[in-house]
Design a protein around this motif. Structure first.
Motif, mmCIF file in Angstrom:
data_model
loop_
_atom_site.group_PDB
_atom_site.id
_atom_site.type_symbol
_atom_site.label_atom_id
_atom_site.label_comp_id
_atom_site.label_asym_id
_atom_site.label_seq_id
_atom_site.Cartn_x
_atom_site.Cartn_y
_atom_site.Cartn_z
ATOM 1 N N THR A 9 47.310 8.242 -18.653
ATOM 2 C CA THR A 9 46.877 9.207 -17.634
ATOM 3 C C THR A 9 45.407 9.013 -17.277
ATOM 4 O OG1 THR A 9 48.439 10.806 -18.533
ATOM 5 C CG2 THR A 9 46.729 11.658 -17.067
ATOM 6 N N HIS A 10 44.556 8.978 -18.299
ATOM 7 C CA HIS A 10 43.123 8.914 -18.039
ATOM 8 C C HIS A 10 42.651 7.500 -17.706
ATOM 9 C CE1 HIS A 10 43.292 12.753 -20.492
ATOM 10 N NE2 HIS A 10 42.813 13.131 -19.329
ATOM 11 N N GLY A 11 43.514 6.503 -17.957
ATOM 12 C CA GLY A 11 43.170 5.137 -17.556
ATOM 13 C C GLY A 11 42.972 5.037 -16.057
ATOM 14 N N ARG A 12 43.822 5.727 -15.302
ATOM 15 C CA ARG A 12 43.674 5.721 -13.841
ATOM 16 C C ARG A 12 42.407 6.457 -13.420
ATOM 17 N NH1 ARG A 12 49.022 5.916 -10.090
ATOM 18 N NH2 ARG A 12 50.089 4.121 -10.999
ATOM 19 N N GLU A 13 42.115 7.549 -14.117
ATOM 20 C CA GLU A 13 40.897 8.295 -13.777
ATOM 21 C C GLU A 13 39.669 7.449 -14.084
ATOM 22 O OE1 GLU A 13 38.791 12.668 -14.459
ATOM 23 O OE2 GLU A 13 40.701 12.221 -15.441
ATOM 24 N N TYR A 14 39.706 6.719 -15.197
ATOM 25 C CA TYR A 14 38.605 5.813 -15.538
ATOM 26 C C TYR A 14 38.427 4.765 -14.436
ATOM 27 C CZ TYR A 14 36.205 1.883 -17.776
ATOM 28 O OH TYR A 14 35.347 0.845 -18.059
ATOM 29 N N HIS A 15 39.523 4.159 -13.985
ATOM 30 C CA HIS A 15 39.476 3.160 -12.909
ATOM 31 C C HIS A 15 38.822 3.759 -11.664
ATOM 32 C CE1 HIS A 15 41.212 -0.284 -10.521
ATOM 33 N NE2 HIS A 15 40.962 0.592 -9.570
ATOM 34 N N ASN A 16 39.261 4.972 -11.327
ATOM 35 C CA ASN A 16 38.715 5.647 -10.151
ATOM 36 C C ASN A 16 37.214 5.881 -10.276
ATOM 37 O OD1 ASN A 16 38.081 8.764 -9.157
ATOM 38 N ND2 ASN A 16 39.098 7.511 -7.623
ATOM 39 N N ARG A 17 36.774 6.341 -11.454
ATOM 40 C CA ARG A 17 35.348 6.641 -11.656
ATOM 41 C C ARG A 17 34.504 5.371 -11.612
ATOM 42 N NH1 ARG A 17 35.883 11.573 -9.973
ATOM 43 N NH2 ARG A 17 36.440 13.152 -11.525
ATOM 44 N N VAL A 18 34.980 4.316 -12.273
ATOM 45 C CA VAL A 18 34.228 3.052 -12.289
ATOM 46 C C VAL A 18 34.152 2.459 -10.880
ATOM 47 C CG1 VAL A 18 34.243 0.665 -13.130
ATOM 48 C CG2 VAL A 18 34.698 2.542 -14.708
ATOM 49 N N SER A 19 35.253 2.540 -10.141
ATOM 50 C CA SER A 19 35.276 2.034 -8.769
ATOM 51 C C SER A 19 34.247 2.762 -7.903
ATOM 52 C CB SER A 19 36.674 2.209 -8.170
ATOM 53 O OG SER A 19 36.695 1.799 -6.825
ATOM 54 N N THR A 20 34.176 4.089 -8.065
ATOM 55 C CA THR A 20 33.220 4.880 -7.292
ATOM 56 C C THR A 20 31.785 4.545 -7.678
ATOM 57 O OG1 THR A 20 34.833 6.679 -7.132
ATOM 58 C CG2 THR A 20 32.543 7.224 -6.643
ATOM 59 N N LEU A 21 31.516 4.371 -8.977
ATOM 60 C CA LEU A 21 30.176 3.978 -9.417
ATOM 61 C C LEU A 21 29.778 2.647 -8.777
ATOM 62 C CD1 LEU A 21 30.327 4.859 -13.237
ATOM 63 C CD2 LEU A 21 28.971 6.036 -11.494
ATOM 64 N N GLY A 22 30.733 1.733 -8.701
ATOM 65 C CA GLY A 22 30.453 0.431 -8.107
ATOM 66 C C GLY A 22 30.090 0.532 -6.648
ATOM 67 N N THR A 23 30.826 1.360 -5.896
ATOM 68 C CA THR A 23 30.537 1.474 -4.461
ATOM 69 C C THR A 23 29.136 2.032 -4.212
ATOM 70 O OG1 THR A 23 31.517 3.701 -4.304
ATOM 71 C CG2 THR A 23 32.975 1.821 -3.907
ATOM 72 N N LYS A 24 28.614 2.815 -5.168
ATOM 73 C CA LYS A 24 27.291 3.406 -4.989
ATOM 74 C C LYS A 24 26.180 2.357 -5.034
ATOM 75 C CE LYS A 24 28.682 7.546 -4.469
ATOM 76 N NZ LYS A 24 28.637 8.122 -3.109
ATOM 77 N N ILE A 25 26.455 1.230 -5.721
ATOM 78 C CA ILE A 25 25.399 0.211 -5.827
ATOM 79 C C ILE A 25 25.862 -1.137 -5.275
ATOM 80 C CG2 ILE A 25 24.246 1.349 -7.739
ATOM 81 C CD1 ILE A 25 25.522 -0.572 -9.663
ATOM 82 N N GLY A 26 26.935 -1.105 -4.465
ATOM 83 C CA GLY A 26 27.351 -2.309 -3.762
ATOM 84 C C GLY A 26 28.091 -3.325 -4.602
ATOM 85 N N LEU A 27 28.836 -2.887 -5.628
ATOM 86 C CA LEU A 27 29.577 -3.803 -6.484
ATOM 87 C C LEU A 27 31.066 -3.459 -6.466
ATOM 88 C CD1 LEU A 27 27.236 -3.889 -9.630
ATOM 89 C CD2 LEU A 27 27.394 -5.604 -7.822
ATOM 90 N N SER A 28 31.887 -4.474 -6.711
ATOM 91 C CA SER A 28 33.328 -4.258 -6.784
ATOM 92 C C SER A 28 33.691 -3.562 -8.093
ATOM 93 C CB SER A 28 34.062 -5.600 -6.712
ATOM 94 O OG SER A 28 33.791 -6.368 -7.880
ATOM 95 N N TYR A 29 34.945 -3.108 -8.192
ATOM 96 C CA TYR A 29 35.411 -2.478 -9.430
ATOM 97 C C TYR A 29 35.258 -3.443 -10.602
ATOM 98 C CZ TYR A 29 38.591 -1.127 -13.146
ATOM 99 O OH TYR A 29 39.118 -0.842 -14.376
ATOM 100 N N GLU A 30 35.661 -4.698 -10.391
ATOM 101 C CA GLU A 30 35.610 -5.678 -11.480
ATOM 102 C C GLU A 30 34.179 -5.875 -11.977
ATOM 103 O OE1 GLU A 30 37.245 -6.061 -8.642
ATOM 104 O OE2 GLU A 30 39.331 -6.016 -9.371
#
Length: 729
Positions: free
Chosen positions: A475-496
Motif C-alpha cells: 500500500t505505502h509503496g505506491r505512496e512512496y513512489h508518488n512522494r519521490v516523484s513529486t520531490l523530483g519534479t520540484k528540482i527537475g529530476l525524474s523519479y529514477e
C-alpha cells in the motif's frame, strides 16, 4: 519515456499535487506547442504508479481522430501503458490504470450505439460496474473551451469523477478550480515556440491600397521568401507556410484570393496552394512536413482541432465586415518552432500576422500582452559595427543531466542547515530536534475540537491528533513512489534520479560516502512519507540557495567574439503617446516606447539618453548565441546562460549593466529573482576577467534615483554597497 523539459516536469508535479487538494476541478492552462499531451500522459503514468484504483478518461473534441492521435502519443511516450479507445472499453470494460481516449461526439451524437440499450452492457453499465469494483475516475477534458455545454456536463456527471482536469490554451473561467499554468516564457526558453508575434510589420502610419487581399498577400509572400532564404542559410530545408484565414461565408473573397495567387503562379495545379475547407480539401497530403511543397493554405475560422503544422510561420487574417470572435487557436498554429529549437535569429524566431481586422489585432494583443507588439527592423549605426567583446557559450556537448550535482548540493545544504556530518546517529538527533519524524510506522495528523466561527484563529486552536498505522510495503509503496516523484519534479529530476538520491542519502543498504542517515528500507519508506512536506521545502531551498559553495568543475564553455547585431527586430508600443527617439542608442530609430521593458530598464534607458557622460548604449537580448552571454552552473550543476541587460560606453570605457527590480518607498526590495546574488558574482567574475566595469542597477522609488552595486551584493538599499549611479556613470 522521453526526457521532459524542466517546465514540463514542474507542470506534471503540480498536477500530481493537485490530486490531493479539496477542489474537484483543475484547470491546466498550457500554450499551444508546449507539449501538453506529453505532460498529461506522464502525469497519468506517474500518478497511476503511486495510487490504487484509478481510471483515466481523456475526452477529445472534434469529429474524430484526435483521440487516436492522443492514444498513439501515450503509447509512444509510455511503453506498456494500458491505453484504450471507446471500442475496447465497450468490449473489455474499465480496469485499474486504464487510460481511455474517447471522442465527445461518440458519446453525445444522437443515435450513437455506445449509449444505446443492447444485449451488451451499455456504457453507463460499464461505469456502474467500475464503481462497484472500487474504481474511481479522473476525467481529462482536452480543449475544454470547445465542449463547455450542458450535454458535455451530463456525460462527465455519469462518471461521478473524483477529479476533473480541464486543459486549454484559452480556458473558460472556472473560479473554483485549481489553476495550473505553464508560463509562456518557459516554453519559449526551451525553443518550442516562437519568441514573439509581429503584427503588421512595416505598415507605417498611413496606407493607400487598392485591395486588402493583394496588399496583405504581397506582404506575406515577401516575408515567406525572406524566411525561406534565412532558413537556407541555416542549412534548414523548412519551407515556411502562409496560412490565409477567410471569414466564414466568404466565397467571393475566397475566389479573389485564389485568382490573385494565380497571378503569382501559386495554384492548386502546381501544388503550391492548398485548401482546407468543409466543402473543399486539396493538396493536404503531408502538408505538415517541414519540406512540403505548398507555401499557402486557405482555411476558415474553424480549422480542424489538433491540426499541427510547425512550419506555419505567417497568418493572413482577412477582414470580416460583421466582426468575428477572436480565436487564439489560429494564432497558435503559427507559433510552433518547426525544428523544436530557436535559430538565434529574430527573423526566424518570430511569427507574423498581417491583417486589417482591428478587433482581431486587438484580441491578439489583449491575449498575448507584450508578446504581440508592433515591430520594425532597426539597423546598427556604422560607427558601432566593429565593437567587440568576448561572449561565453555553453558547450555543444553540455553537461549530462544527472543527479550527481544535486546530490552534492543536498549534502552541503544539510551540513549547513542542520549541522550534519558523517556521524549518522548524531545527524538523526539533529534532524529530529528540528522537526523531522523518525518511525517505522506511518504517522498522519487529523484535528479535533469545536468551531464556532469560520476563522483562521479557531482552526489553529484545534487539537492535533496523530494517527499511527503499520507500514505496508504494498500500500505505502505506491505512496512512496508518488512522494519521490513529486520531490523530483520540484528540482527537475525524474523519479529514477530522485529515488537514487534518496537511497544514497538515507538508505543503509546503498553505499555512499556522505550518507546522512542509515535507515533500513522500510524506515526509508516511512521517513519519506512522514516528512514529505519538510523534505520538499528543504530540497527546494537547497537548489535555490546562494550561500552554498558547491565544488564543481567550471562549466565547459567556448569563447567567441561578440559583435552587436547589425540589424534587430525592434518591438514597441505604438499607442504610447511619447515616441521619442533615443539618439544615444546604437540603433537608428530606437524609440522610448520600446517594449518589453521593466520599470528599471525604462528608467535606465532614459537616464543614459539624457546623460552627457554616456557615449552610447546597447540593449542586449535575453536568448540566443547572437547576444552577449556568460556561462555558469546552478546548484544542480546545470549549465545556464546569463545575458546582462546592457552594454554602455562612458568616455570610451565599457560598462556591463544588469538592471533588477527596485526598492519601494519603504525601502523593501521588489526584486523577485532569488538568484540575483549568484548572477552578481557571475557578472563580477566576467568584468574582472576582461578588465571592464559594471554592476547591478536598481531604482529607489523613495527618491526616483538609480543606484549601482559594484563590489559586494547586498539586498538593502541602505547599504554602503549601493552608490548613486550619477556619481559613476
Amino acid at each position: 519515456m522521453v526526457n521532459l523539459a524542466d517546465f514540463q516536469l514542474k507542470a506534471m508535479g503540480s498536477l500530481i499535487e493537485s490530486m490531493d487538494d479539496t477542489n474537484q476541478e483543475v484547470m491546466f492552462k498550457s500554450p499551444t506547442g508546449s507539449g501538453k499531451t506529453i505532460v498529461l500522459t506522464h502525469f497519468m503514468y506517474q500518478y497511476g504508479q503511486g495510487h490504487f484504483n484509478n481510471v483515466f478518461v481523456w475526452l477529445t473534441p472534434g469529429k474524430g481522430e484526435l483521440e487516436e492521435q492522443s492514444k498513439d502519443k501515450m503509447d509512444k511516450y509510455i511503453h506498456n501503458s494500458s491505453t484504450k479507445l471507446l471500442e475496447e472499453v465497450m468490449t473489455e470494460g474499465f480496469k485499474e490504470n486504464d487510460a481511455c481516449f474517447i471522442n465527445w461526439e461518440k458519446l453525445t451524437k444522437k443515435g450513437n450505439n455506445a449509449l444505446k440499450e443492447s444485449e451488451k452492457e451499455n456504457f453507463q453499465d460499464l461505469i456502474i460496474n467500475a464503481h462497484n469494483n472500487g474504481l474511481e475516475f479522473i476525467i481529462i477534458v482536452d480543449e475544454s473551451h470547445q465542449n463547455d455545454t450542458v450535454k458535455a456536463s451530463d456525460i462527465i456527471d455519469l462518471f461521478k469523477p473524483k477529479k476533473i482536469i480541464r486543459t486549454s490554451a484559452t480556458p473558460s473561467d472556472y473560479p473554483n478550480a485549481t489553476l495550473i499554468e505553464v508560463n509562456e516564457e518557459d516554453v519559449i526558453a526551451e525553443g518550442l515556440i516562437k519568441k514573439m508575434i509581429v503584427i503588421n510589420e512595416d505598415f507605417g502610419q498611413s496606407l493607400e491600397i487598392d485591395s486588402q487581399v493583394g496588399f496583405l498577400l504581397d506582404k506575406s509572400m515577401n516575408k515567406q521568401e525572406e524566411l525561406k532564404a534565412a532558413l537556407k542559410q541555416n542549412d534548414s530545408s523548412v519551407n515556411p507556410l502562409i496560412v490565409v484565414q477567410l471569414p466564414n461565408n466568404s466565397e467571393v473573397m475566397q475566389d479573389e484570393v485564389e485568382r490573385y495567387l494565380a497571378t503569382k503562379d501559386i495554384t492548386y495545379e502546381n501544388g503550391l496552394l492548398a485548401v482546407w475547407l468543409s466543402d473543399k480539401k486539396q493538396n493536404l497530403e503531408n502538408i505538415e512536413g517541414n519540406d512540403a511543397k505548398p507555401i499557402v493554405i486557405i482555411i476558415k475560422q474553424a480549422i480542424a482541432t489538433g491540426w499541427d503544422c510547425p512550419r506555419a510561420h505567417i497568418l493572413v487574417k482577412l477582414r470580416e465586415n460583421t466582426g468575428e470572435t477572436f480565436e487564439i487557436q489560429t494564432i497558435g498554429r503559427i507559433r510552433r518552432m518547426p525544428e523544436l529549437r530557436h535559430y538565434d535569429n529574430d527573423l526566424l524566431d518570430s511569427c507574423y500576422l498581417y491583417t486589417f481586422d482591428e478587433k482581431f489585432s486587438e484580441g491578439v494583443q489583449l491575449h498575448f500582452g507584450n508578446g504581440a507588439l508592433k515591430g520594425k527592423k532597426l539597423f546598427l549605426k556604422k560607427e558601432y559595427r566593429d565593437f567587440t567583446l568576448i561572449s561565453e557559450q555553453k558547450s555543444i556537448l553540455g553537461a549530462p543531466k544527472d543527479a550527481q550535482q544535486s546530490l552534492k548540493t543536498l549534502v552541503s545544504y544539510y551540513d549547513q542547515q542542520y549541522g550534519t556530518s558523517t556521524k549518522t546517529t548524531e545527524n538523526k538527533t539533529r534532524m529530529e530536534t528540528k522537526g523531522y519524524i523518525f518511525s517505522d510506522k506511518i504517522i498522519k495528523n487529523t484535528f479535533s475540537g469545536k468551531i464556532h466561527t469560520l476563522t483562521v484563529e479557531e482552526f489553529q486552536n484545534l487539537d492535533k491528533i496523530g494517527m499511527v498505522e503499520p507500514l505496508n510495503t504494498h500500500t505505502h509503496g505506491r505512496e512512496y513512489h508518488n512522494r519521490v516523484s513529486t520531490l523530483g519534479t520540484k528540482i527537475g529530476l525524474s523519479y529514477e534520479q530522485m529515488n537514487t538520491i534518496v537511497r544514497r542519502l538515507f538508505d543503509k543498504t546503498v553505499n555512499y560516502s556522505r550518507k546522512i542517515l542509515r535507515l533500513d528500507t522500510r524506515e526509508v519508506y516511512a521517513f519519506v512519507i512522514n516528512n514529505f512536506e519538510k523534505l520538499k521545502e528543504d530540497f527546494r531551498e537547497a537548489m535555490a540557495s546562494t550561500f552554498l559553495q558547491i565544488t564543481s568543475e567550471l562549466p565547459v564553455v567556448s569563447e567567441k567574439p561578440f559583435y552587436i547585431p547589425k540589424e534587430v527586430l525592434f518591438t514597441y508600443n505604438e499607442k504610447n503617446r511619447v515616441q521619442r527617439e533615443y539618439i544615444s542608442n546604437v540603433y537608428k530609430g530606437y524609440l522610448s516606447s520600446a517594449e518589453v521593458r521593466s520599470d528599471s530598464e525604462k528608467t535606465f534607458e532614459k537616464y543614459c539618453n539624457e546623460s552627457e557622460k554616456v557615449d552610447w548604449i546597447y540593449k542586449n537580448g535575453d536568448k540566443g548565441n547572437e547576444y552577449l552571454s556568460i556561462v555558469y552552473r546552478d546548484n544542480s550543476g546545470t549549465q545556464k546562460s546569463f545575458y546582462p541587460d546592457y552594454i554602455v560606453s562612458k568616455s570610451g570605457e565599457v560598462w556591463i549593466i544588469e538592471t533588477k527590480g527596485g526598492f519601494n518607498r519603504s525601502g523593501a526590495s521588489e526584486d523577485i529573482d532569488k538568484f540575483s546574488p549568484k548572477k552578481f558574482e557571475v557578472l563580477k567574475r566576467y568584468i574582472d576577467k576582461h578588465q571592464l566595469k559594471g554592476g547591478f542597477v536598481r531604482k529607489d522609488k523613495s527618491n526616483n534615483e538609480l543606484f549601482i552595486c559594484m563590489n559586494n551584493y547586498n539586498d538593502d538599499i541602505q547599504s554602503e554597497e549601493w552608490k548613486l549611479l550619477d556619481d559613476f556613470l
